[in-house]
Design a protein around this motif. Sequence first.
Motif, PDB file in Angstrom:
ATOM      1  N   MET A  94      83.769  68.676 105.326  1.00 50.82           N
ATOM      2  CA  MET A  94      82.805  67.589 105.562  1.00 50.82           C
ATOM      3  C   MET A  94      82.331  66.984 104.237  1.00 50.82           C
ATOM      4  O   MET A  94      82.205  65.759 104.104  1.00 50.82           O
ATOM      5  CB  MET A  94      81.599  68.114 106.362  1.00 50.82           C
ATOM      6  CG  MET A  94      81.919  68.435 107.826  1.00 50.82           C
ATOM      7  SD  MET A  94      82.640  67.047 108.713  1.00 50.82           S
ATOM      8  CE  MET A  94      81.282  65.895 108.692  1.00 50.82           C
ATOM      9  N   ALA A  95      82.071  67.871 103.243  1.00 54.23           N
ATOM     10  CA  ALA A  95      81.641  67.384 101.927  1.00 54.23           C
ATOM     11  C   ALA A  95      82.744  66.534 101.296  1.00 54.23           C
ATOM     12  O   ALA A  95      82.477  65.482 100.691  1.00 54.23           O
ATOM     13  CB  ALA A  95      81.309  68.576 101.017  1.00 54.23           C
ATOM     14  N   SER A  96      84.002  66.984 101.477  1.00 52.03           N
ATOM     15  CA  SER A  96      85.151  66.242 100.952  1.00 52.03           C
ATOM     16  C   SER A  96      85.217  64.849 101.582  1.00 52.03           C
ATOM     17  O   SER A  96      85.496  63.855 100.909  1.00 52.03           O
ATOM     18  CB  SER A  96      86.433  67.024 101.257  1.00 52.03           C
ATOM     19  OG  SER A  96      87.571  66.296 100.925  1.00 52.03           O
ATOM     20  N   LEU A  97      84.935  64.769 102.905  1.00 53.21           N
ATOM     21  CA  LEU A  97      84.938  63.485 103.606  1.00 53.21           C
ATOM     22  C   LEU A  97      83.862  62.555 103.053  1.00 53.21           C
ATOM     23  O   LEU A  97      84.109  61.357 102.849  1.00 53.21           O
ATOM     24  CB  LEU A  97      84.721  63.716 105.105  1.00 53.21           C
ATOM     25  CG  LEU A  97      84.558  62.456 105.968  1.00 53.21           C
ATOM     26  CD1 LEU A  97      85.819  61.596 105.936  1.00 53.21           C
ATOM     27  CD2 LEU A  97      84.213  62.815 107.417  1.00 53.21           C
ATOM     28  N   ILE A  98      82.672  63.119 102.789  1.00 53.95           N
ATOM     29  CA  ILE A  98      81.563  62.294 102.259  1.00 53.95           C
ATOM     30  C   ILE A  98      81.965  61.674 100.912  1.00 53.95           C
ATOM     31  O   ILE A  98      81.798  60.469 100.691  1.00 53.95           O
ATOM     32  CB  ILE A  98      80.267  63.141 102.145  1.00 53.95           C
ATOM     33  CG1 ILE A  98      79.756  63.476 103.558  1.00 53.95           C
ATOM     34  CG2 ILE A  98      79.205  62.393 101.335  1.00 53.95           C
ATOM     35  CD1 ILE A  98      78.736  64.594 103.606  1.00 53.95           C
ATOM     36  N   PHE A  99      82.538  62.510 100.012  1.00 54.40           N
ATOM     37  CA  PHE A  99      82.969  61.993  98.697  1.00 54.40           C
ATOM     38  C   PHE A  99      84.136  61.008  98.845  1.00 54.40           C
ATOM     39  O   PHE A  99      84.265  60.065  98.077  1.00 54.40           O
ATOM     40  CB  PHE A  99      83.344  63.142  97.761  1.00 54.40           C
ATOM     41  CG  PHE A  99      82.147  63.806  97.126  1.00 54.40           C
ATOM     42  CD1 PHE A  99      81.407  63.145  96.145  1.00 54.40           C
ATOM     43  CD2 PHE A  99      81.728  65.069  97.523  1.00 54.40           C
ATOM     44  CE1 PHE A  99      80.278  63.737  95.570  1.00 54.40           C
ATOM     45  CE2 PHE A  99      80.612  65.673  96.958  1.00 54.40           C
ATOM     46  CZ  PHE A  99      79.884  65.002  95.984  1.00 54.40           C
ATOM     47  N   ILE A 101      84.507  58.913 101.328  1.00 58.71           N
ATOM     48  CA  ILE A 101      83.896  57.630 101.732  1.00 58.71           C
ATOM     49  C   ILE A 101      83.260  56.957 100.518  1.00 58.71           C
ATOM     50  O   ILE A 101      83.422  55.753 100.286  1.00 58.71           O
ATOM     51  CB  ILE A 101      82.864  57.865 102.865  1.00 58.71           C
ATOM     52  CG1 ILE A 101      83.595  58.331 104.150  1.00 58.71           C
ATOM     53  CG2 ILE A 101      82.057  56.600 103.142  1.00 58.71           C
ATOM     54  CD1 ILE A 101      82.680  58.939 105.203  1.00 58.71           C
ATOM     55  N   PHE A 102      82.528  57.779  99.694  1.00 63.52           N
ATOM     56  CA  PHE A 102      81.924  57.229  98.462  1.00 63.52           C
ATOM     57  C   PHE A 102      83.004  56.672  97.532  1.00 63.52           C
ATOM     58  O   PHE A 102      82.825  55.648  96.884  1.00 63.52           O
ATOM     59  CB  PHE A 102      81.129  58.310  97.714  1.00 63.52           C
ATOM     60  CG  PHE A 102      79.792  58.642  98.348  1.00 63.52           C
ATOM     61  CD1 PHE A 102      79.096  57.683  99.093  1.00 63.52           C
ATOM     62  CD2 PHE A 102      79.212  59.903  98.188  1.00 63.52           C
ATOM     63  CE1 PHE A 102      77.875  57.993  99.671  1.00 63.52           C
ATOM     64  CE2 PHE A 102      77.992  60.216  98.770  1.00 63.52           C
ATOM     65  CZ  PHE A 102      77.316  59.250  99.511  1.00 63.52           C
ATOM     66  N   GLY A 103      84.134  57.388  97.474  1.00 65.94           N
ATOM     67  CA  GLY A 103      85.233  56.964  96.594  1.00 65.94           C
ATOM     68  C   GLY A 103      85.759  55.600  96.999  1.00 65.94           C
ATOM     69  O   GLY A 103      85.982  54.729  96.140  1.00 65.94           O
ATOM     70  N   SER A 124      86.223  64.870  95.576  1.00 70.60           N
ATOM     71  CA  SER A 124      86.649  65.037  96.972  1.00 70.60           C
ATOM     72  C   SER A 124      87.859  65.972  97.053  1.00 70.60           C
ATOM     73  O   SER A 124      87.915  66.857  97.906  1.00 70.60           O
ATOM     74  CB  SER A 124      86.989  63.661  97.564  1.00 70.60           C
ATOM     75  OG  SER A 124      87.505  63.810  98.872  1.00 70.60           O
ATOM     76  N   ILE A 125      88.819  65.769  96.121  1.00 66.71           N
ATOM     77  CA  ILE A 125      90.033  66.602  96.097  1.00 66.71           C
ATOM     78  C   ILE A 125      89.687  68.057  95.782  1.00 66.71           C
ATOM     79  O   ILE A 125      90.153  68.989  96.453  1.00 66.71           O
ATOM     80  CB  ILE A 125      91.052  66.049  95.059  1.00 66.71           C
ATOM     81  CG1 ILE A 125      91.654  64.734  95.579  1.00 66.71           C
ATOM     82  CG2 ILE A 125      92.163  67.063  94.773  1.00 66.71           C
ATOM     83  CD1 ILE A 125      92.461  63.958  94.541  1.00 66.71           C
ATOM     84  N   LEU A 126      88.827  68.277  94.757  1.00 65.73           N
ATOM     85  CA  LEU A 126      88.486  69.647  94.332  1.00 65.73           C
ATOM     86  C   LEU A 126      87.684  70.396  95.393  1.00 65.73           C
ATOM     87  O   LEU A 126      87.942  71.569  95.671  1.00 65.73           O
ATOM     88  CB  LEU A 126      87.711  69.617  93.015  1.00 65.73           C
ATOM     89  CG  LEU A 126      88.572  69.382  91.769  1.00 65.73           C
ATOM     90  CD1 LEU A 126      87.705  69.104  90.558  1.00 65.73           C
ATOM     91  CD2 LEU A 126      89.483  70.580  91.519  1.00 65.73           C
ATOM     92  N   ILE A 127      86.696  69.704  95.996  1.00 69.45           N
ATOM     93  CA  ILE A 127      85.850  70.374  97.003  1.00 69.45           C
ATOM     94  C   ILE A 127      86.679  70.727  98.248  1.00 69.45           C
ATOM     95  O   ILE A 127      86.606  71.836  98.770  1.00 69.45           O
ATOM     96  CB  ILE A 127      84.637  69.490  97.389  1.00 69.45           C
ATOM     97  CG1 ILE A 127      83.668  69.406  96.205  1.00 69.45           C
ATOM     98  CG2 ILE A 127      83.912  70.048  98.618  1.00 69.45           C
ATOM     99  CD1 ILE A 127      82.591  68.344  96.337  1.00 69.45           C
ATOM    100  N   SER A 165      93.139  58.062  95.431  1.00 67.73           N
ATOM    101  CA  SER A 165      92.619  57.872  96.791  1.00 67.73           C
ATOM    102  C   SER A 165      93.548  58.529  97.814  1.00 67.73           C
ATOM    103  O   SER A 165      93.100  59.190  98.748  1.00 67.73           O
ATOM    104  CB  SER A 165      92.464  56.390  97.112  1.00 67.73           C
ATOM    105  OG  SER A 165      93.732  55.748  97.028  1.00 67.73           O
ATOM    106  N   GLU A 166      94.868  58.356  97.619  1.00 66.41           N
ATOM    107  CA  GLU A 166      95.849  58.967  98.536  1.00 66.41           C
ATOM    108  C   GLU A 166      95.754  60.492  98.478  1.00 66.41           C
ATOM    109  O   GLU A 166      95.801  61.170  99.506  1.00 66.41           O
ATOM    110  CB  GLU A 166      97.271  58.526  98.143  1.00 66.41           C
ATOM    111  CG  GLU A 166      97.508  57.047  98.256  1.00 66.41           C
ATOM    112  CD  GLU A 166      98.230  56.676  99.530  1.00 66.41           C
ATOM    113  OE1 GLU A 166      98.794  57.564 100.167  1.00 66.41           O
ATOM    114  OE2 GLU A 166      98.215  55.481  99.878  1.00 66.41           O
ATOM    115  N   GLY A 167      95.605  61.026  97.257  1.00 70.03           N
ATOM    116  CA  GLY A 167      95.479  62.476  97.075  1.00 70.03           C
ATOM    117  C   GLY A 167      94.280  63.030  97.829  1.00 70.03           C
ATOM    118  O   GLY A 167      94.356  64.064  98.485  1.00 70.03           O
ATOM    119  N   ALA A 168      93.149  62.294  97.747  1.00 67.09           N
ATOM    120  CA  ALA A 168      91.924  62.733  98.423  1.00 67.09           C
ATOM    121  C   ALA A 168      92.089  62.703  99.945  1.00 67.09           C
ATOM    122  O   ALA A 168      91.639  63.614 100.658  1.00 67.09           O
ATOM    123  CB  ALA A 168      90.749  61.853  97.995  1.00 67.09           C
ATOM    124  N   VAL A 169      92.760  61.642 100.464  1.00 65.95           N
ATOM    125  CA  VAL A 169      92.995  61.536 101.918  1.00 65.95           C
ATOM    126  C   VAL A 169      93.883  62.696 102.386  1.00 65.95           C
ATOM    127  O   VAL A 169      93.636  63.310 103.432  1.00 65.95           O
ATOM    128  CB  VAL A 169      93.636  60.172 102.272  1.00 65.95           C
ATOM    129  CG1 VAL A 169      94.094  60.166 103.724  1.00 65.95           C
ATOM    130  CG2 VAL A 169      92.654  59.032 102.032  1.00 65.95           C
TER     131      VAL A 169
END
Length: 708
Positions: A94-99, A101-103, A124-127, A165-169
């Motif tokens: 969930m925290a990763s999703l929040i970051f 969205i911020f990203g 987002s990727i690290l969390i 951005s792709e990495g985080a998704v």
Amino acid sequence: MEKAIENNKETYRLQGLSCTNCAAKFEKNIREIQTVNDVQLNFGASKLTVIGEATIEQLEEAGAFDGIKVLPENQRVKEVKIPFWKKAENKNTMASLIFLIFGYTSMYSFGEAHLATIFIFALSILIGGFDLFKEGLKNLTKLQFDMKTLMTIAIIGAAVIGEWSEGAVVVFLFAVSEALESYSMDKARESIRSLMDIAPKTAFIRRGHQEMELDVEDIKLGDILIIKPGEKLAMDGEVIKGQSSINQAAITGESIPVLKTVGDEVFAGTLNEEGSLEVKVTKLVKDTTISKIIHLVEEAQAERAPSQAFVDKFAKYYTPVIIMIALSIAVVPPLFMGGDWSEWIYRGLAVLVVGCPCALVISTPVAIVTAIGNAAKKGVLIKGGIHLEEAGRLKVIAFDKTGTLTKGTPEVTDIKVLKGQEANDLLGIAMAIEKFSQHPLASAIIRKAEEKGISLNDYKAEDFQSITGKGARALVNNELYYIGSPKLFEEMSHLPSSVEAEIKALQLQGKTVMLVGTDQDIIGMIAVADQVRDSSSKVIRKLLEIGIQKTIMLTGDNQATGQAIAKQVGLSEVKADLLPQDKLETIKSLREQYGKVAMVGDGVNDAPALATATVGIAMGGAGTDTAIETADIALMADDLNKLPYTIELSRRALRIIKENMTFALGLKLLALILIIPGWLTLWMAIFADMGATLIVVFNSLRLLRVKE
């Protein structure tokens, strides 16, 4: 000393075992412990057997990468249910999703290459992917290419070429996929957990003159259970006092309560509905029927079905091939065709992500775990994935007659007086002679006489003599009477044609005829028949409706009796006058002719035929060790009604396994085709992988809804 270590065998229950890849790695890590000789890991039941020596600390260290907890099998631990959204890994997601969205907000405000945007996506990727990277990088150093390794390479690669951005998704969607896979496996395993919770863990007992409450592990053979109305039985035993209706649904799947009185057998996990009972314990807790069911269900889930063996073998070669394809796509076009490095590395990374074999690997076990667990709750014990699959392919079902299609207890159906006696006199004379006989037909006559209120005091028999294979004789009230087959009377005096016609008419109805008379005259005849079960014709009709090509009865009885019963229940064919060896040969012949053949019997005298059939199905498994041991499938209730449900469940499971494999491979193939025009993005690749996994899992969970 080495011998002692070899023989040391310990079983543990596991918490937190999330995926098949993790299970394989956990098993490999345990094998590397020097004092361990062998390991058997049952993913479906979340159970571990270690042969050799290993401490719980060592085992938990071997599973530390997945946070696996190891508990002794008999340790009673109340599993704390953590809500889905409160689990630590899901909070991170969930925290990763929040970051994330911020990203994207930052990307549209400042641009993709801005440091703030990159920093937020990196967070987002690290969390969301910290545990994934830790494991993936460790695997990479050992050149172990599992799902987490492929994902780690793909995400690091995306960051290197600037696709933050792709990495985080990809990290977020992968974490969601893992969480949902773990949730669905827990859902599938609930069927076993619910079985384990059926029987109480303590019981109120009387030992000698003392009454006390004890843990079931401390209860001994011969202890007396005191069962109040509304209580569940904690142990198997024999009723020694009282009578009550017992709901045996937990064991047999039958919800209609059964009346139990002194001398009757009762099972752990069943519910006492009305009266008070005292029950003498006849089995220790590890030997109770419910314990055997749980053990067999767990073992069944560990056994690899043919389709699972194929998938495992396929996945072994599939992953290295995907890595080679991804490497070729990333390197060959830029080196030899002047392609852009960044673009082709991106496409190679997309292939790595979409190529994860996760959905394929889980396609079979999740369906088998769900189906076997569902069946056990309905009173059907399927002893392995292979038997589940084979039952789905059956074309012919052979039935034993006595005790399977019929009740197995003969009853008097006709009493015909031919000369100078009342019907009750005829029955009284027959009862007086038959009370000395052990033949099943004799007990039918005695039961009928008692039912009519005929007293033995009025019919005194003396000088009883058995006439082997034909009947018996005795002096009844000082007159010599005979009772026996028509053959016996034919030898003494010729049978009138009218009597022969009546005998033949009764035999054609599937009845056994006994004549009663003197050496000069026949005074009457008594017809006895094994009564057909009420459910038999309905079950046979259902089996033919769901596509079974042939239903055949195998019986040791004569052809006329066999044909009469076959006609009554709607069977396709009858094989009569068969010895156990003949039944076995008939099954072999049917297998040669049709391929897949089931044999349904009581599991005692039908053992050879049950073992020879493609699938051996035993009836009345509750309390019958032989039935459970000899058959591939045991219907715990002494009732055929569960048979069409079992065939239907097996067919549905087979269909779902095929659908799962098609979905898993088809979706990936479609995604790989999209690489050619360059339409496959990293997030689409992970979406395809996650989509395939979720389709497979939720498709398998449909097996929980299969009704009787």
